[in-house]
Scaffold this motif. Structure first.
Motif, mmCIF file in Angstrom:
data_model
loop_
_atom_site.group_PDB
_atom_site.id
_atom_site.type_symbol
_atom_site.label_atom_id
_atom_site.label_comp_id
_atom_site.label_asym_id
_atom_site.label_seq_id
_atom_site.Cartn_x
_atom_site.Cartn_y
_atom_site.Cartn_z
ATOM 1 N N LYS A 246 1.006 -1.290 -0.107
ATOM 2 C CA LYS A 246 0.099 0.055 -0.054
ATOM 3 C C LYS A 246 0.984 1.245 -0.043
ATOM 4 O O LYS A 246 0.526 2.169 -0.656
ATOM 5 C CB LYS A 246 -0.863 0.025 1.178
ATOM 6 N N SER A 247 2.101 1.071 0.730
ATOM 7 C CA SER A 247 2.797 2.310 0.604
ATOM 8 C C SER A 247 3.652 2.846 -0.637
ATOM 9 O O SER A 247 4.028 3.748 -0.906
ATOM 10 C CB SER A 247 4.157 2.090 1.655
ATOM 11 N N TYR A 248 3.658 1.721 -1.552
ATOM 12 C CA TYR A 248 4.339 2.125 -3.013
ATOM 13 C C TYR A 248 3.408 3.151 -3.655
ATOM 14 O O TYR A 248 3.828 4.028 -4.387
ATOM 15 C CB TYR A 248 4.240 0.667 -3.641
ATOM 16 N N PHE A 249 2.003 3.070 -3.892
ATOM 17 C CA PHE A 249 1.112 3.988 -4.197
ATOM 18 C C PHE A 249 0.196 4.914 -3.111
ATOM 19 O O PHE A 249 -0.133 4.266 -2.303
ATOM 20 C CB PHE A 249 0.191 3.402 -5.223
ATOM 21 N N PRO A 250 -0.030 6.050 -3.234
ATOM 22 C CA PRO A 250 -0.636 6.984 -2.589
ATOM 23 C C PRO A 250 -2.281 6.316 -2.448
ATOM 24 O O PRO A 250 -2.794 6.141 -3.127
ATOM 25 C CB PRO A 250 -0.840 8.284 -3.409
ATOM 26 N N ASN A 251 -2.377 6.291 -0.919
ATOM 27 C CA ASN A 251 -3.672 5.648 -0.594
ATOM 28 C C ASN A 251 -3.908 4.693 -1.315
ATOM 29 O O ASN A 251 -5.020 3.933 -1.133
ATOM 30 C CB ASN A 251 -4.905 6.668 -1.099
ATOM 31 N N GLY A 252 -3.183 3.530 -1.820
ATOM 32 C CA GLY A 252 -3.067 2.299 -2.234
ATOM 33 C C GLY A 252 -3.863 2.070 -3.396
ATOM 34 O O GLY A 252 -4.547 1.090 -3.908
ATOM 35 N N GLU A 253 -3.959 3.322 -4.289
ATOM 36 C CA GLU A 253 -4.849 3.282 -5.555
ATOM 37 C C GLU A 253 -3.844 3.195 -6.618
ATOM 38 O O GLU A 253 -2.680 3.935 -6.643
ATOM 39 C CB GLU A 253 -5.666 4.529 -5.695
ATOM 40 N N PHE A 254 -4.338 2.354 -7.640
ATOM 41 C CA PHE A 254 -3.427 2.347 -8.864
ATOM 42 C C PHE A 254 -4.175 1.927 -9.951
ATOM 43 O O PHE A 254 -5.501 1.323 -9.641
ATOM 44 C CB PHE A 254 -2.220 1.365 -8.689
ATOM 45 N N TYR A 255 -3.755 2.080 -11.136
ATOM 46 C CA TYR A 255 -4.229 1.525 -12.534
ATOM 47 C C TYR A 255 -3.526 0.451 -12.794
ATOM 48 O O TYR A 255 -2.295 -0.067 -12.470
ATOM 49 C CB TYR A 255 -4.251 2.633 -13.701
ATOM 50 N N VAL A 256 -4.494 -0.617 -13.373
ATOM 51 C CA VAL A 256 -3.867 -1.907 -14.076
ATOM 52 C C VAL A 256 -4.080 -1.873 -15.247
ATOM 53 O O VAL A 256 -5.084 -1.738 -15.766
ATOM 54 C CB VAL A 256 -4.700 -3.221 -13.237
ATOM 55 N N VAL A 257 -2.875 -1.789 -16.143
ATOM 56 C CA VAL A 257 -2.793 -1.114 -17.662
ATOM 57 C C VAL A 257 -2.216 -2.608 -18.220
ATOM 58 O O VAL A 257 -1.311 -3.308 -18.059
ATOM 59 C CB VAL A 257 -1.835 -0.291 -17.852
ATOM 60 N N VAL A 258 -2.864 -3.164 -19.304
ATOM 61 C CA VAL A 258 -2.353 -4.247 -20.173
ATOM 62 C C VAL A 258 -2.338 -3.619 -21.613
ATOM 63 O O VAL A 258 -3.427 -3.083 -22.158
ATOM 64 C CB VAL A 258 -3.287 -5.388 -20.056
ATOM 65 N N VAL A 259 -1.218 -4.238 -22.424
ATOM 66 C CA VAL A 259 -1.267 -3.672 -23.840
ATOM 67 C C VAL A 259 -0.563 -4.761 -24.451
ATOM 68 O O VAL A 259 0.650 -5.361 -23.823
ATOM 69 C CB VAL A 259 -0.607 -2.353 -24.092
ATOM 70 N N VAL A 260 -0.986 -5.163 -25.672
ATOM 71 C CA VAL A 260 -0.217 -6.391 -26.437
ATOM 72 C C VAL A 260 1.054 -5.720 -27.057
ATOM 73 O O VAL A 260 0.973 -4.620 -28.035
ATOM 74 C CB VAL A 260 -1.242 -6.745 -27.502
ATOM 75 N N LYS A 261 2.351 -6.502 -27.384
ATOM 76 C CA LYS A 261 3.256 -6.044 -28.239
ATOM 77 C C LYS A 261 3.109 -6.223 -29.677
ATOM 78 O O LYS A 261 2.248 -7.026 -29.906
ATOM 79 C CB LYS A 261 4.466 -6.625 -27.786
#
Length: 906
Positions: A246-261
């Protein structure tokens, strides 16, 4: 007039591409935007889920205005999909999205890496709901601008929708499709009761993709060219996982992003050639579409984390407790025996075990013929010669003892006291002349200083000595010089190494002639040199792996290190603390080995200082330098393996294996030194050889070409042959220009004319060893395994086990015993090694492949939700090595009360 011409061209193009509206998704409405005559810029009020079709050309622009209401409690996002078949790389369509706090733009066709063009693009706009904290039910307007620089009209299609399922929940699975031009991302916020979660992605497809966690801010980097700019990311094919605190991102919020090469080169390591996309080729875009499943699950709790760490160290603390309890009980027994004034007999100290035969007679025990270098037999003969001298009056000039002629100025009494007297010990406990008289089977013991191992027998009686002795005239008239010239007393039989080391039957006494203190100093160099090597080797290693970890934390590129991401427990800056911590077993048990070796060394030295004949002249010569080196190597294996697992990768693999080579080499050297103390390799030669091995291992991994394998196999076989000659002839051979002539003579005399080898036991060992090693060389040349470092380590382990098994078989065949406690340790060691190797071969990472391919082997935790299969390998292999070295330390304890000239060499 020009405007009229352009308008006519636009109408004509629209007629030709009128079928574009047919591929509208079911349920969506389609509206064609028509431009008024002479109108260059038009603004169109747009609705979500409504498909709009239009055309633009140089100087014109269409603007779509979308309005929606923000909702902080339920974050939503807008996804825009555009498509155009008429646009090309020279005249692309340009799309610009203007939001309240950001701008997003792209072109169609979307060019990936400059050569792959996609005419269909879908992008998710950065949601404002997360950034407008405390603002509810506020309307926001989003503008989508479409323009082009083409002299002819370019048709397009645009559609915008609101993603109501934009947020992920803990434990909830989400399936979606992604491609190079249609990336996807979702938002996640950790619940208040969780401090750490594991984000896992999986796919049935092997297409190469990138999986990223990014902080909640705009813009979101979701294309192949920029997804690595921020956050944490991994390449993957079928599965991947990231453990995030949780300490890595503020407030424990983040985006999960996926893209194909655009290609699979980043995941497979192999370059592939794909022709640039044809805008009308639908199959091209479809073959890069990947189905992905995302799930965010809780990691272990803080209490589970602490419990797993505590249990890991408690296991090895128990080894200390049990060891010290056994030592304390043994000390109590010895103390009670000393208080009672009773000397412990061998059978009271546990000297019972298994033997090859019930009679316990050693090999060749029935041989009564004298052998060169058998000091006990020669001493008894010398005593009989002296006794005859008393009765026959022979001159002392013609009497030799142990091949040494007595000096004219030396009295008979002093010679007898120095070499024969059973009552007066030598001031130097390590003098070779102090061997007990009963050093050959059938000779009664004469040294009663500390009591014999068995029932004492009366010493041989000496004939009565008259006051004067007649001298035979024949002996008296001959000169000393004539006797020395005419008679060869074979003095060199006991001095020439080429004679007493090449006897048919060797005993430990033959190979333990050098000064004990000198040899101890020689073998102590193993530990001191290894300690120096370890310091200079470890310091740059620690610096390097810390730099790797900092680089990973700074860049977010988790392809740098090959972790088991499905069971990576972070702690502070360490990404996989469990893989580092599980090496504590090597360190703790290595220190325990050093403690046990020091106790044995200290006890033995006390006995030697007290003049204990059993400690000086009986049993296997005690040299502890190699044992100290083995303990240090085990400790350093834990340190270096821990350093390697800070960031395991292709560049630092040798950190994990270097001391494994040293442990295997020292184990073989110690086993050989046991019965060959005088001719074992010195520390400088041994470590130089191991350095060459490590160098070859690095070359094999970096340049593992067929040419390398061919050269390696040839050199390997030649090295085995050289080692075979060294062992077979006990070091009494030379590598020079005459080697080929001597080999010819050897084959002609020993192989063609003899029915059996001169040294049969050594011949069997070396024959089996050569067959196995030649097979390994052939396997390497044919199969050429990718992991050359493990192949080299397997060579060391196989040869060590082969020699160890041979040693035990020959020990039993010689009529020697193995103590029951040692038998129990051997059984425990075999069980532990079987268990350890079963976990080793499960493999959770493979640094020989790409990071994405390595993740195919990643597995979930199997012990306490904290340790994976490789961690259990660390634990069990540390215990296995500890037990193995205990067996090596105690293997010959049954010989502590056996004269050295009764202990055969094999």
């Amino acid at each position: 007039m020009a405007t009229f011409v352009v308008l006519v061209a636009a109408i004509f193009t629209a007629i030709l591409t009128g079928g574009a509206s047919e591929d509208v998704s079911s349920g969506a409405r389609s509206t064609r935007v028509r431009r008024q005559t002479g109108e260059l810029r038009q603004e169109i009020p747009a609705e979500f889920t409504q498909i709009y079709q239009g055309s633009v050309y140089n100087g014109t622009e269409d603007i779509y205005r979308y309005t929606y209401t923000q909702n902080e409690s339920s974050p939503r996002a807008i996804r825009v999909e555009v498509k155009s078949k008429g646009a090309n790389e020279d005249y692309p369509l340009l799309f610009v999205v203007r939001q309240q706090r950001g701008i997003l733009s792209w072109q169609v066709p979307l060019m990936i890496r400059g050569i792959y063009g996609y005419d269909k693009v879908s992008r998710t706009l950065c949601p404002m709901d997360h950034l407008q904290v405390g603002v509810k039910d506020e309307k926001e307007t989003v503008y989508l601008e479409v323009s082009a620089a083409s002299p002819t009209a370019l048709n397009y299609r645009v559609n915008a929708t609101i993603l109501t399922d934009f947020s992920l929940s803990t434990g909830q699975s989400r399936n979606f499709l992604v491609s190079p031009s249609q990336p996807m991302y979702y938002a996640y916020k950790m619940p208040s009761d969780l401090d750490m979660v594991v984000v896992k992605v999986s796919s049935p497809s092997n297409l190469c993709a990138v999986f990223s966690l990014q902080p909640i801010k705009c813009p979101v980097y979701d294309l192949d060219r920029n997804i690595e700019f921020v956050g944490i990311y991994q390449t993957f094919m079928q599965k991947a996982a990231i453990t995030v605190q949780k300490s890595y991102f503020p407030n424990g919020e983040f985006y999960v992003v996926v893209v194909v090469k655009a290609t699979d080169a980043d995941c497979t390591g192999e370059m592939e050639t794909i022709q640039p996309a044809n805008p009308s080729d639908e199959a091209f875009e479809m073959r890069r579409v990947k189905e992905v499943n995302v799930v965010v699950g809780p990691s272990i709790t803080d209490s589970q984390y602490v419990t797993a760490v505590f249990v890991g160290i408690l296991v090895f603390v128990l080894f200390y407790v049990v060891t010290f309890m056994v030592l304390f009980i043994q000390w109590i027994r010895q103390r009670n025996a000393e208080l009672e004034g009773l000397a412990p007999r061998p059978e009271e100290q546990g000297y019972a075990g298994i033997a090859a035969t019930s009679a316990g007679a050693p090999i060749n025990a029935q041989r009564t013929e004298p052998n060169y270098g058998a000091t006990g037999w020669d001493r008894v003969k010398s005593q009989s010669v002296l006794d005859s001298a008393f009765t026959e009056g022979l001159s002392l000039n013609h009497i030799t003892i142990l091949g040494k002629k007595l000096s004219k100025n030396t009295s008979l009494s002093s010679e007898k006291e120095a070499n024969i007297s059973p009552d007066k010990p030598n001031t130097d406990p390590y003098t070779m002349g102090e061997q007990p008289v009963e050093s050959k089977p059938g000779i009664p013991p004469t040294d009663q200083l500390n009591g014999p191992p068995g029932p004492p027998s009366a010493p041989p009686s000496r004939p009565a000595q008259p006051k004067s002795y007649p001298k035979p005239p024949m002996v008296h008239t001959l000169s000393d010089s004539s006797m020395e010239d005419d008679i060869d007393m074979l003095d060199d039989a006991d001095e020439d190494k080429d004679i007493y080391r090449t006897k048919t039957f060797l005993y430990v006494a033959d190979l333990a002639r050098k000064d004990h203190r000198h040899l101890s100093q020689k073998y102590n160099l193993y530990s001191w040199n290894l300690l120096t090597i370890s310091v200079f080797y470890a310091l740059p290693v620690i610096q390097l792996v810390i730099t790797y970890q900092k680089m990973l934390n700074t860049t977010g590129n988790e392809d740098i290190c090959y972790y088991n991401f499905f069971c990576a427990q972070p702690a502070g800056d360490l990404t996989a603390f469990n893989n580092v911590y599980s090496n504590i077993g090597y360190i703790m048990l290595g220190v325990l080995i050093l403690i046990l070796v020091y106790r044995r060394d200290y006890t033995h030295q006390k006995k030697v200082d007290a003049g204990d004949r059993y400690a000086i002249d009986y049993g296997i010569p005690k040299h502890f330098g190699l044992f100290y080196a083995i303990g240090i190597a085990l400790v350093m294996e834990g340190v270096m393996s821990g350093c390697y697992h800070v960031c395991p990768n292709y560049s630092n693999f040798q950190f994990d294996t270097s001391f494994m080579y040293i442990i295997g080499g020292l184990g073989m050297l110690k086993l050989y030194q046991t019965r060959h103390p005088d001719i074992n390799a010195n520390a400088y030669a041994a470590y130089a050889s191991l350095a060459i091995v490590i160098f070859v291992a690095v070359i094999g991994v970096v340049f593992g070409t067929p040419y390398f394998w061919a050269i390696f196999s040839i050199v390997y076989v030649l090295a085995i042959l050289a080692l075979t000659a060294q062992v077979y002839y006990m070091g009494r051979w030379r590598l020079d220009m005459g080697i080929f002539h001597r080999m010819y003579l050897l084959i002609r005399t020993d192989c063609l004319q003899c029915s059996k080898p001169m040294y049969w036991d050594r011949f069997v060992l070396l024959l089996v060893g050569n067959i196995i090693n030649w097979s390994l060389a052939l396997f390497g040349a044919v199969a050429q395994p990718d992991d050359f470092a493990s192949f080299m380590l397997a060579i060391f382990i196989i040869n060590f086990l082969l020699y160890f098994v041979f040693y035990i078989v020959m020990k039993l065949r010689s009529g020697e015993r193995i103590l029951w406690v040692t038998v129990g340790l051997i059984i425990i060691t075999l069980f532990c090694w079987t268990l350890a190797l079963s976990f080793f071969f499960k493999g959770v990472t493979t640094w020989e492949k790409t990071p994405a391919q390595s993740r195919l082997d990643n597995k979930a935790c199997v012990l306490m939700g904290f340790y994976d299969d490789h961690d259990i390998w660390h634990f069990t292999s540390a215990i296995s090595m500890f037990c193995s070295f205990l067996v090596l330390l105690m293997l010959d304890d049954d010989l502590d009360y056996t004269p050295r000239d009764k202990i055969p060499v094999f």
